[in-house]
Each structure stands twice: as C-alpha cells, then as structure tokens.
Design a protein around this motif. Structure first.
Motif, short mmCIF file in Angstrom:
data_model
loop_
_atom_site.label_atom_id
_atom_site.label_comp_id
_atom_site.label_asym_id
_atom_site.label_seq_id
_atom_site.Cartn_x
_atom_site.Cartn_y
_atom_site.Cartn_z
N ALA A 232 -15.71 18.72 -74.90
CA ALA A 232 -14.38 19.73 -75.99
C ALA A 232 -13.39 20.86 -75.59
CB ALA A 232 -14.51 19.43 -77.17
N VAL A 257 -15.02 11.29 -73.85
CA VAL A 257 -14.54 10.96 -74.87
C VAL A 257 -13.87 12.25 -76.16
CG1 VAL A 257 -14.84 10.19 -77.56
CG2 VAL A 257 -15.74 8.15 -74.96
N ALA A 258 -14.44 13.41 -76.00
CA ALA A 258 -14.39 14.65 -76.61
C ALA A 258 -13.60 15.31 -76.00
CB ALA A 258 -15.67 15.04 -75.74
N SER A 261 -10.16 13.57 -77.70
CA SER A 261 -9.89 14.00 -79.18
C SER A 261 -9.37 15.16 -79.09
CB SER A 261 -11.06 14.17 -79.90
OG SER A 261 -12.01 12.89 -79.77
N GLN A 264 -5.33 14.88 -77.71
CA GLN A 264 -4.55 14.22 -78.77
C GLN A 264 -4.48 15.72 -79.97
OE1 GLN A 264 -6.84 11.00 -79.40
NE2 GLN A 264 -5.65 9.48 -78.16
N GLU A 265 -5.60 16.19 -79.94
CA GLU A 265 -5.55 17.16 -81.11
C GLU A 265 -4.47 18.04 -80.79
OE1 GLU A 265 -8.43 20.96 -81.21
OE2 GLU A 265 -9.63 19.72 -81.36
N VAL A 288 -12.43 3.80 -77.98
CA VAL A 288 -11.53 4.88 -78.39
C VAL A 288 -10.23 3.70 -77.29
CG1 VAL A 288 -13.08 6.54 -77.67
CG2 VAL A 288 -11.76 5.80 -76.11
N SER A 334 -6.38 5.10 -70.30
CA SER A 334 -6.29 6.50 -70.38
C SER A 334 -5.55 7.32 -69.13
CB SER A 334 -7.22 7.30 -70.00
OG SER A 334 -8.60 6.68 -69.08
#
Length: 369
Positions: A232, A257-258, A261, A264-265, A288, A334
C-alpha cells in the motif's frame, strides 16, 4: 553397583561442544574441524565410550521426514497464499508416500542453516528444501558440506550444486509486459519483493531488458517486504508522483489487493486511470472488485514436484532438476487501455529501484525474495 555406560552427552561435556558435533565426529561426517574431530575421538576412547547397537540401527534407518525452515515472519505465513499453497502441495505428495514434513520458522538464513545442521545431526530428517534463494546464499554450501540431500526451490542460476525446481519468471514477465504494451501502456512500474532474493533480481533484470525491447519507458521498481502494508505504501508513493505510471505489476497478490484499495482511496479509476497485475492468483485476486488480472500458476503442483524430486534424491542418491510450467497471464477487470491523456512517466536513464519509504525520484538502497 555397575558403572553407568558413557554417553555422547558425557563426551560433549568433556569436549565443550554440542552433542550434534560429537555425533558428526564419531560418525566421520562433515561439520566439525579435523582438530575437534580428533579431540572428540580421543575423549571417547579415554572414557570407554562404545556405540550402542540399537542406536546404530536407528542411525541407519530413515526418518521418513523432510524439513523446511523459512526465514520469514511467522505472521506472514498465515496471510501469504503462496507459501501456504506450496506447503499444501508438499504435504500432499509426502502423505501419499507415508512421509512427513518438519516445518520451522526462523529469524534469518544463518539460523535456518543451524536448524538444518541440528536436524541432520539428530537424524530427524532425510533431506530438506531451500526456499527464497539469495545472492550469495551460504546455506547452499552449508548443506552440501553436511552431505544433506536438499532441493533448491528456485532458478538453477542461484541453486549452485543443489538440484533445482523452478519456473521461468522471465517468460511470465514477457507475457505481461507484451500484453500491457499492446493495450497502450508505456509507463509500467513494479512493486517487488526483497531485493536480496535471487528471483527478485531475476525479475528486475528481465523487466529492464524486456521493457527496452518493447520500447517502453525505463521501469521504476520499488522493493518491499511482500506485506500488504508495504504494498500500500509503495502504491501511494507511485501514484502520488508527478510521473505516475499507468500500470503496476505486483510481486504477490496481497500487495496487489492493497494497491487496489489505495488507488480507489485516492480517487483513481481502476483500470481506466491505473491498470494492476498481481503475481500469483489466489482467491484474493478474484474476490475484489474489479477482479485482478493475475499471473496464475498451480502452486500446490509446484510444491508436489519439489517433494517428488527430494524423495527421489533420498531414495536414489540423486535426481534431475525440474522446470515447472511458467505462470500464465489471466486478464480480468483490473487492466485496460489507459485513459486518453493519462499521466505517465517520462523516459529516464536507467532502472530505478527504491524502498517503499523512499521519496519519489530518489534512488533507493534496495531494502523494503
């Protein structure tokens, strides 16, 4: 009252060494110096030690167990699908043949080698697996000196004298970069694993060479510890950059996956603003939204092949290396063509590597295999 029979523990106490070292010396096995061996044998003669016939019979018997020590944080084994699937494949093959797996998590490679020495000296294993090959890797020379049957789970170029079981990461990267290039991506970054691992270095080199062949921008590679937190953090740095890539490849699916996120954040549309690809294809990649384009391979089968190779070495004294099927690209939601006018990186002078915490544009020391 009869005098108690002298034991290996008595010799070890007199010589000031471990019982494992005494066992090596008395059985003329590698692992102790000539001077130590001579001293131990002299003490054994002095106190009247004689080998126990029952113990000798047990020494000749197989343990029907093989070992795997992993220098990874124990907390990561429960969250990283790769090792759990690899171990499940190893266990499946072993259980079908009436064998067992001895597994231990250790702090570092030096401790891993000590564990292998102890297991071998105590007769607890018939052979071992070496995972996460390094450059250089003292474990390889260590197990060779012990005469311990071992299979290296990694590329032959890093396996030394050990029998390797591997798959072609370069072929998998070529398929991925060719696919992203065909979609129109030119700036493709990678969130990689530990830089001291041999397979990370192989992927780094392959990405640089293939990107040049395809006419892509020089790739930015961020090295991490494979965790979701580091994935992340690396993603946040990449997409906050003034030269944001339009696609990112991750060396495992936890980090991917991180990264999804984080994207999108930060208000990015995946895949229109940023395409993501995960290395390895566990359920995480599919649950996801959007589901992750992934490099998919049969990891349990990979473990099974490694176990089969090691058991052949234990039984026959040697076994050929085994090249497993390379990971294949599975496109999902994705990845797509980059949005018209999407930001991308400008060409730079070379492959740039940064730890996850480095500032954008600054060279990293390679530490986040």
């Amino acid at each position: 009252m009869p005098r108690q029979r002298p034991t290996i523990a008595d010799i070890a106490r007199r010589a000031g060494v471990s019982k494992v070292a005494v066992s090596y010396a008395l059985n003329d096995r590698p692992g102790v110096s000539p001077a130590t061996r001579a001293s131990i044998k002299a003490i054994a003669e002095e106190i009247g030690w004689r080998p126990n016939s029952a113990a000798r019979a047990l020494t000749r018997a197989r343990a029907d167990t093989v070992g795997l020590a992993l220098s990874r944080p124990a907390r990561m084994l429960g969250t990283e699908p790769f090792f759990m699937e690899l171990i499940s494949g190893i266990e499946t093959e072993l259980s079908a043949r009436g064998r067992a797996l001895l597994l231990q998590v250790v702090a570092d490679p030096a401790e891993e080698l000590e564990v292998y020495r102890r297991w071998w000296g105590e007769g607890r294993v018939d052979g071992v697996f070496l995972a996460d090959l390094r450059c250089p890797d003292p474990r390889i020379e260590g197990v060779v000196e012990l005469g311990l049957p071992a299979v290296a789970i990694g590329h032959p170029s890093a396996a030394g004298a050990l029998t390797p079981v591997w798959s072609d990461d370069s072929a998998a990267l070529r398929d991925t970069l060719t696919y992203l290039s065909a979609l129109g991506h030119r700036s493709i970054a990678r969130v990689a694993g530990l830089p001291e691992l041999a397979h990370t270095r192989l992927r780094d080199r392959a990405q640089r060479e293939i990107s040049a062949e395809l006419g892509l921008d020089e790739p930015v590679v961020v090295h991490t510890d494979y965790s979701g937190d580091e994935g992340a953090h690396a993603t946040r740095r990449l997409i906050s950059s003034a030269a944001r890539p339009t696609a990112v490849i991750y060396d495992n699916d936890i980090m991917a996956v991180a990264g999804l996120s984080v994207a999108q954040e930060m208000g990015l549309d995946v895949p229109a603003d940023l395409s993501l690809v995960a290395w390895d294809d566990s359920q995480l990649s599919r649950v996801v939204r959007p589901s992750l384009t992934a490099l998919s391979r049969d990891i349990p089968a990979y473990g099974s092949h490694a176990a089969r190779t090691l058991l052949a070495m234990v039984t026959d004294g040697s076994a050929p290396g085994f090249e497993d099927t390379a990971a294949r690209l599975v496109p999902r939601g994705s990845t797509a063509a980059p949005r018209t006018g999407a930001q991308g990186s400008s060409p730079t002078s070379g492959l740039r590597t940064r730890p996850a915490g480095a500032t954008q544009g600054g060279p990293g020391n390679g530490l986040g295999g």
